[in-house]
Design a protein around this motif. Structure first.
Motif, PDB file in Angstrom:
ATOM      1  N   ARG A  13      -3.697  -1.945  -2.758  1.00 48.81           N
ATOM      2  CA  ARG A  13      -2.842  -0.950  -2.101  1.00 48.81           C
ATOM      3  C   ARG A  13      -1.372  -1.272  -2.287  1.00 48.81           C
ATOM      4  NH1 ARG A  13      -5.716   2.107   2.176  1.00 48.81           N
ATOM      5  NH2 ARG A  13      -7.894   1.660   1.797  1.00 48.81           N
ATOM      6  N   GLN A  14      -1.021  -2.567  -2.180  1.00 51.77           N
ATOM      7  CA  GLN A  14       0.384  -2.934  -2.367  1.00 51.77           C
ATOM      8  C   GLN A  14       0.831  -2.701  -3.802  1.00 51.77           C
ATOM      9  OE1 GLN A  14       0.245  -6.907  -0.946  1.00 51.77           O
ATOM     10  NE2 GLN A  14       0.569  -6.305   1.172  1.00 51.77           N
ATOM     11  N   VAL A  16      -0.374  -0.443  -5.817  1.00 52.62           N
ATOM     12  CA  VAL A  16      -0.232   1.001  -5.996  1.00 52.62           C
ATOM     13  C   VAL A  16       1.115   1.457  -5.459  1.00 52.62           C
ATOM     14  CG1 VAL A  16      -1.067   3.214  -5.132  1.00 52.62           C
ATOM     15  CG2 VAL A  16      -2.660   1.599  -6.090  1.00 52.62           C
ATOM     16  N   LEU A  17       1.495   0.925  -4.284  1.00 59.86           N
ATOM     17  CA  LEU A  17       2.772   1.324  -3.684  1.00 59.86           C
ATOM     18  C   LEU A  17       3.925   0.993  -4.613  1.00 59.86           C
ATOM     19  CD1 LEU A  17       4.348   2.233  -1.080  1.00 59.86           C
ATOM     20  CD2 LEU A  17       4.473  -0.169  -0.515  1.00 59.86           C
ATOM     21  N   GLU A  20       3.706   3.253  -8.062  1.00 60.54           N
ATOM     22  CA  GLU A  20       3.345   4.669  -8.016  1.00 60.54           C
ATOM     23  C   GLU A  20       4.329   5.545  -8.770  1.00 60.54           C
ATOM     24  OE1 GLU A  20       2.822   6.301  -4.097  1.00 60.54           O
ATOM     25  OE2 GLU A  20       1.445   7.768  -4.920  1.00 60.54           O
ATOM     26  N   ARG A  24       3.566   7.807 -12.026  1.00 58.38           N
ATOM     27  CA  ARG A  24       3.771   9.256 -11.909  1.00 58.38           C
ATOM     28  C   ARG A  24       4.629   9.749 -13.070  1.00 58.38           C
ATOM     29  NH1 ARG A  24       3.479  12.569  -7.228  1.00 58.38           N
ATOM     30  NH2 ARG A  24       2.023  11.037  -6.451  1.00 58.38           N
ATOM     31  N   ILE A  64     -12.151  -1.678   9.014  1.00 60.86           N
ATOM     32  CA  ILE A  64     -11.062  -2.575   9.394  1.00 60.86           C
ATOM     33  C   ILE A  64     -11.549  -3.712  10.275  1.00 60.86           C
ATOM     34  CG2 ILE A  64      -9.200  -0.930   9.098  1.00 60.86           C
ATOM     35  CD1 ILE A  64      -9.301  -0.220  11.929  1.00 60.86           C
TER      36      ILE A  64
ATOM     37  N   ARG B  36       3.288  16.621  -6.454  1.00 57.62           N
ATOM     38  CA  ARG B  36       2.355  15.971  -5.517  1.00 57.62           C
ATOM     39  C   ARG B  36       3.085  14.951  -4.679  1.00 57.62           C
ATOM     40  NH1 ARG B  36      -2.977  15.196  -8.898  1.00 57.62           N
ATOM     41  NH2 ARG B  36      -1.923  13.394  -9.777  1.00 57.62           N
ATOM     42  N   ARG B  37       2.654  14.796  -3.425  1.00 61.85           N
ATOM     43  CA  ARG B  37       3.298  13.810  -2.563  1.00 61.85           C
ATOM     44  C   ARG B  37       2.811  12.415  -2.928  1.00 61.85           C
ATOM     45  NH1 ARG B  37       0.540  15.978   2.965  1.00 61.85           N
ATOM     46  NH2 ARG B  37       1.511  17.870   2.227  1.00 61.85           N
ATOM     47  N   LEU B  38       3.660  11.413  -2.659  1.00 60.82           N
ATOM     48  CA  LEU B  38       3.309  10.015  -2.946  1.00 60.82           C
ATOM     49  C   LEU B  38       2.342   9.489  -1.890  1.00 60.82           C
ATOM     50  CD1 LEU B  38       6.819   8.577  -3.833  1.00 60.82           C
ATOM     51  CD2 LEU B  38       5.025   9.216  -5.405  1.00 60.82           C
ATOM     52  N   ARG B  39       1.318   8.758  -2.374  1.00 62.81           N
ATOM     53  CA  ARG B  39       0.289   8.277  -1.451  1.00 62.81           C
ATOM     54  C   ARG B  39       0.459   6.812  -1.077  1.00 62.81           C
ATOM     55  NH1 ARG B  39      -4.751   8.910  -4.488  1.00 62.81           N
ATOM     56  NH2 ARG B  39      -5.757   7.907  -2.749  1.00 62.81           N
ATOM     57  N   GLY B  40       1.332   6.096  -1.783  1.00 61.10           N
ATOM     58  CA  GLY B  40       1.472   4.660  -1.578  1.00 61.10           C
ATOM     59  C   GLY B  40       1.741   4.241  -0.139  1.00 61.10           C
ATOM     60  N   MET B  43      -1.242   4.592   2.129  1.00 55.50           N
ATOM     61  CA  MET B  43      -2.326   3.678   1.757  1.00 55.50           C
ATOM     62  C   MET B  43      -2.106   2.301   2.357  1.00 55.50           C
ATOM     63  SD  MET B  43      -3.298   4.083  -2.197  1.00 55.50           S
ATOM     64  CE  MET B  43      -4.320   5.372  -2.802  1.00 55.50           C
ATOM     65  N   VAL B  44      -0.833   1.837   2.299  1.00 56.09           N
ATOM     66  CA  VAL B  44      -0.543   0.468   2.735  1.00 56.09           C
ATOM     67  C   VAL B  44      -0.721   0.328   4.242  1.00 56.09           C
ATOM     68  CG1 VAL B  44       1.328  -1.188   2.939  1.00 56.09           C
ATOM     69  CG2 VAL B  44       0.960  -0.050   0.809  1.00 56.09           C
ATOM     70  N   TYR B  46      -3.112   1.400   6.079  1.00 55.97           N
ATOM     71  CA  TYR B  46      -4.501   1.607   6.508  1.00 55.97           C
ATOM     72  C   TYR B  46      -5.004   0.464   7.376  1.00 55.97           C
ATOM     73  CZ  TYR B  46      -9.533   2.320   6.166  1.00 55.97           C
ATOM     74  OH  TYR B  46     -10.855   2.476   6.464  1.00 55.97           O
ATOM     75  N   TYR B  47      -4.832  -0.799   6.858  1.00 56.39           N
ATOM     76  CA  TYR B  47      -5.366  -1.927   7.622  1.00 56.39           C
ATOM     77  C   TYR B  47      -4.362  -2.359   8.679  1.00 56.39           C
ATOM     78  CZ  TYR B  47      -8.745  -2.289   3.904  1.00 56.39           C
ATOM     79  OH  TYR B  47      -9.722  -2.011   3.007  1.00 56.39           O
ATOM     80  N   PRO B  48      -4.821  -2.716   9.883  1.00 55.20           N
ATOM     81  CA  PRO B  48      -3.882  -3.237  10.875  1.00 55.20           C
ATOM     82  C   PRO B  48      -3.350  -4.587  10.409  1.00 55.20           C
ATOM     83  CG  PRO B  48      -6.124  -3.464  11.653  1.00 55.20           C
ATOM     84  CD  PRO B  48      -6.197  -2.684  10.385  1.00 55.20           C
ATOM     85  N   TYR B  50      -2.689  -8.242   9.749  1.00 54.30           N
ATOM     86  CA  TYR B  50      -3.632  -9.335   9.921  1.00 54.30           C
ATOM     87  C   TYR B  50      -2.999 -10.418  10.784  1.00 54.30           C
ATOM     88  CZ  TYR B  50      -5.279 -13.928   8.357  1.00 54.30           C
ATOM     89  OH  TYR B  50      -5.664 -15.219   8.286  1.00 54.30           O
TER      90      TYR B  50
END
Lengths: 100, 97
Positions: A13-14, A16-17, A20, A24, A64, B36-40, B43-44, B46-48, B50
């Protein structure tokens, strides 16, 4: 300590951020019919060089709590068993046993 | 009634005036990927985070509060019970070579 798979997912995920915008941009050039085919081909090859921790397809919603990969309810981010445990405990707002 | 060349010219001028994209042949420009909107960022999140806040951290930071970690105490009690029953962890094997 979260699951090893969860750590991999966080890494993806990091990645991808960070990449991105670049992805694109390459995608736009590769899909633009007005560009000469050599330029489009080069852009597509560049897209192929990205590693797996930068591609959005590698990202998967995991539980999670437990890190389970299957049976995830996206509204809660929990796998079905953790959802059941929390729902019966009353920790999920507005969720109650169905009967109709 | 109206010549198609006149309509095409009108379309071109209209797009110029209103600053819209001019694409008379409807060729694929790849603009939809830019729209399209950015999803990054979503996405980041999502997880609480740690171990953002744990009882061990609070215990270390404020020792004068005398906080007791119930889960840890229960775990230690379980280990003692198992040892009494003879079910404790086996001795670590000494690896030869």
């Amino acid at each position: 300590m979260p699951n090893a798979r969860v750590l991999r997912d966080i890494k993806a995920r990091q990645g991808v951020l960070q990449n991105e915008l670049l992805r694109r941009a390459y995608l736009y050039v590769a899909r633009d019919q007005r560009q000469p085919p050599q330029v489009r081909h080069q852009a597509q090859l560049q897209l192929n060089t990205f590693g797996k921790y930068t591609r959005p397809t590698t990202v998967k919603n995991r539980c999670i709590e437990s890190g389970r990969g299957r049976g995830i309810m996206s509204e809660f981010g929990l796998c079905r068993f953790q959802f059941r445990l929390k729902a019966l405990n009353g920790e999920l707002p507005g969720v109650r046993k169905a009967s109709w | 009634s109206v010549a198609p060349s006149a309509l095409a010219a009108l379309n071109r001028v209209r797009c110029q005036i209103f600053q819209t994209a001019y694409n008379p042949t409807s060729i694929r420009t790849g603009a939809k990927y830019l729209r399209r909107r950015l999803r990054g960022p979503s996405m980041v999140k999502y997880y609480p985070p740690y171990e953002a806040l744990s009882i061990a951290k609070i215990m270390k930071q404020y020792p004068e509060w005398d906080i007791v970690d119930e889960a840890e105490q229960q775990r230690l009690r379980d280990i003692e019970d198992k040892k009494k029953r003879g079910k404790g962890a086996p001795k670590k094997a000494k690896a030869r070579g």
